[in-house]
Design an enzyme around this catalytic site. Structure first.
Site, PDB file in Angstrom:
ATOM      1  N   GLY A 191     -15.066  73.302  39.373  1.00 19.04           N
ATOM      2  CA  GLY A 191     -14.971  73.437  40.822  1.00 19.04           C
ATOM      3  C   GLY A 191     -15.483  72.203  41.524  1.00 19.04           C
TER       4      GLY A 191
ATOM      5  N   GLU B 275      -7.582  60.603  73.079  1.00 16.43           N
ATOM      6  CA  GLU B 275      -8.028  61.932  72.640  1.00 16.43           C
ATOM      7  C   GLU B 275      -7.305  63.041  73.391  1.00 16.43           C
ATOM      8  OE1 GLU B 275      -9.763  62.332  70.071  1.00 16.43           O
ATOM      9  OE2 GLU B 275     -10.281  60.218  69.799  1.00 16.43           O
TER      10      GLU B 275
END
Length: 684
Positions: free
Chosen positions: A236, A460
């Protein structure tokens, strides 16, 4: 009482007697004898000419003269009061009997000169003769032979000790270099960790629970003819709790637990890694049933090279061969279960992964929404929280975070609250901690011009506008133009945790990424380097869609993914590579034109959003909704949230009805049967 007082006396940590000290002293003694020539005194001896010797004698410096007829040399012993005249040093530096060595022509000539010096009363000492030429030769030969023989003996002794597993010697001595460095816990319960301490990872815990059952009750499985698994490999990403799961297995089973890292096998000495592997399994056999845990096993378990010409004796491969033999070789290791953890399973040797060594691979993935909530509940226990903290909200704000990341968020939130002298940790502290970990520290002192600030706000606002009007784009959380880390501005989203990614969703995300550059071109008239990170992510995503996912019009249903890290050539031709470049350029340009079209349609709202950013520097999804209206599409995350809120409202209504019914029964008042009221629709 007297017995207790005796036990409380401080004990002196005296060093234990060890034969190794005797060996080291013997080496030092041999070295001293060799370099001093075995002489009892360490007086200085110098060489001079025959004429200088005659001058020293006539000045009265000579104390005694020893003539060696075989070597035609003589030694003149100097009187202590004349040492400084000959050697220009004191008696402390030259020793008690410093000498001058002189070569002469004939003995008769020396005897004649000595007689003349005695007649002139310049020499009154003793004149002696020494014919020990053969004895000096043999003494020197024996001394050299003994010295080198002692060195060879000690070296062979050391190498045997190191190669034999380090029998004898303390844990820190050179003789224990071949001994295993594994930490042993007699009872796994001494670690104080069980499955209750591991939040989330339900599937991994279920598989690990079977290993605990094997250790506790092996008869249950062997009666049916089954064999206990040899090992399990935990695979993992970093920080998902692989090591914690291994400790929990040891804690639940209550058996001896050996823990070490894969790098502990690697040493600069040849053969030490294999020796440590053998010593580790030898210790484990004496404690069986037990668990061996090897963390980061890819340090020694990497795939062996198929080209024997590359390098000679590979210590890592020898260690891996020893590990393969011990796990499932000619001998037997009954009662020993080997656990290992790695986040690079694709690099491990195939012989290590086969059944009979690591019988099962347990995937420990990043936690999902519910598992992140459980992890937060564990790490929030020691914190002093106020009422504004919502665990569900925090779990939704941290998609893709591992257990270690969530622990870091909780700790960072506590530090931020303490920095502002708050008595409790609040919701805003956690939001600041998430922003700090994802984007970096705010640079409030960074000076920007008005034109730069306006350019960042337009950029943005372009991202926010595109994400608001594309169906599969991630829901917006907030937009900021405060410099943070390496970024001058940033937009935060709430990613949907999709198991499968569709082409439409990936194109919407690509369009949203290009919204900043498109806004610069439309509303400023020129482009800047502020979109570099957006372009990098867009290009990588486009190449992934075409080369790996087969989402191209001209190259459909083809995957060129190659897992071989040692491959030095592309798995496709130059013609295909050129076609890929054309398809990537076409896909990106289409989404760029789409972004400009959406921004042109909503340019008034975009302008308001940019101005709001300039005025407030940080805006939230509510501010965007106030400008553009409610988002046309409801995200899956929002649907799940609404369903969760409805279920919670129904549960509270049912509990309230039960409380009323219980109170009525206690008062013996007949009541009408009640039904849960319909919960109101939650607002976002």
């Amino acid at each position: 009482m007297e017995q207790k007082q005796q036990n409380n006396k401080p004990q002196m940590n005296m060093p234990k007697f060890n034969m190794n000290w005797i060996y080291m002293l013997a080496i030092i003694a041999l070295a001293v004898l060799y370099f001093t020539g075995g002489s009892e005194n360490s007086s200085v001896q110098t060489t001079t000419s025959y004429s200088s010797f005659k001058t020293y004698v006539m000045k009265g410096y000579a104390k005694k003269i020893v003539v060696n007829k075989n070597t035609n040399t003589l030694l003149m012993y100097v009187k202590p009061e004349h040492v400084r005249d000959v050697f220009h040093q004191g008696v402390k530096q030259t020793g008690k009997e410093p000498t001058v060595s002189v070569e002469f022509g004939s003995v008769d000539q020396v005897e004649q000169f000595i007689n003349e010096a005695r007649e002139a009363q310049k020499f009154s000492g003793e004149l002696s003769y020494n014919n020990q030429r053969e004895s000096e030769f043999f003494n020197s030969l024996i001394m050299n032979v003994l010295f080198f023989a002692g060195i060879i003996f000690v070296w062979m002794f050391l190498m045997r000790r190191m190669g034999g597993g380090g029998i004898g010697g303390g844990a820190g001595s050179v003789f224990s270099v071949g001994k295993s460095k594994a930490k042993m816990y007699e009872k796994g319960g001494d670690l104080g960790i069980t499955f209750k301490d591991v939040a989330g990872q339900a599937g991994a815990k279920q598989e690990m629970q079977e290993i605990v059952d094997f250790l506790k009750n092996p008869q249950k499985y062997t009666d049916l003819g089954g064999k206990i698994p040899k090992g399990a490999l935990l695979v993992g990403p970093p920080g998902t709790g692989k090591t914690l799961l291994a400790k929990a297995v040891a804690g639940e089973a209550g058996v001896p637990f050996f823990s070490m890292s894969g790098s502990d096998f690697v040493e600069m000495f040849v053969g030490v890694g294999a020796s440590r592997v053998r010593d580790l399994f030898q210790q484990a056999k004496s404690k069986a049933p037990c668990i061996i845990f090897i963390d980061e096993i890819d340090a020694v378990g990497r795939a062996r090279s198929k080209n024997p010409a590359m390098g000679g004796n590979d210590e890592r491969e020898n260690t891996l061969n020893a590990l393969l033999t011990e796990m499932d070789g000619f001998g037997t290791n009954s009662g020993i279960i080997t656990l290992a953890a790695t986040n690079r399973a694709d690099m491990l040797d195939s012989a290590l992964l086969r059944a009979g060594r690591f019988d099962r691979q347990i995937h420990v993935d990043l936690p999902d929404l519910n598992e992140r909530k459980e992890v937060f509940m564990v790490h929030l226990k020691p914190l002093k929280l106020d009422e504004s903290v919502d665990v569900d909200f925090l779990a939704r704000q941290t998609p893709g975070f591992s257990g270690a990341d969530i622990a870091n968020v909780c700790n960072e939130a506590a530090l931020i609250a303490a920095r502002y002298n708050r008595e409790r940790v609040g919701k805003q502290d956690f939001l600041d901690a998430v922003d700090r970990i994802i984007g970096g520290l705010e640079k409030k002192t960074k000076v920007m011009t008005e034109s730069e600030k306006r350019s960042i706000a337009i950029h943005e606002a372009g991202h926010a506008t595109i994400s608001w009007f594309t169906e599969f784009a991630n829901p917006l959380v907030k937009v900021s133009i405060v410099p943070r880390g390496q970024a001058l501005g940033a937009a935060w989203y709430l990613p949907e945790e999709r198991v499968l990614q569709t082409k439409e969703a990936m194109l919407d995300e690509m369009c949203s990424l290009l919204g900043g550059r498109a806004a610069e071109e439309l509303f400023i008239g020129h482009i800047s380097t502020g979109a570099m990170n957006d372009l990098e992510r867009t290009t990588k995503q486009a190449y992934g869609m075409i080369a790996y996912a087969g989402m191209s019009d001209k190259l459909p249903n083809i995957c060129y993914y190659n897992n071989n890290e040692y491959s030095f050539q592309k798995p496709y031709s130059e013609t295909t590579a050129k076609l890929m470049d054309e398809e990537v350029l076409k896909m990106i340009n289409e989404q760029y034109e789409r972004a400009k079209q959406i921004l042109t349609e909503h340019k008034e709202g975009h302008a308001k959003l940019a101005q709001l950013l300039i005025d407030r520097e940080v805006i939230f999804a509510d501010d965007v909704e106030a400008i553009f209206g409610k988002r046309p599409w409801t995200s899956r995350a929002e649907e799940l949230l609404e369903a969760q809120q409805r279920a919670e409202a129904e549960r509270m209504a049912e509990e309230r009805a039960k409380e009323l019914e219980a109170a009525a029964n206690a008062a013996n008042i007949p009541t009408e049967p009640t039904t849960p009221s319909e919960p109101t629709e939650p607002t976002n």
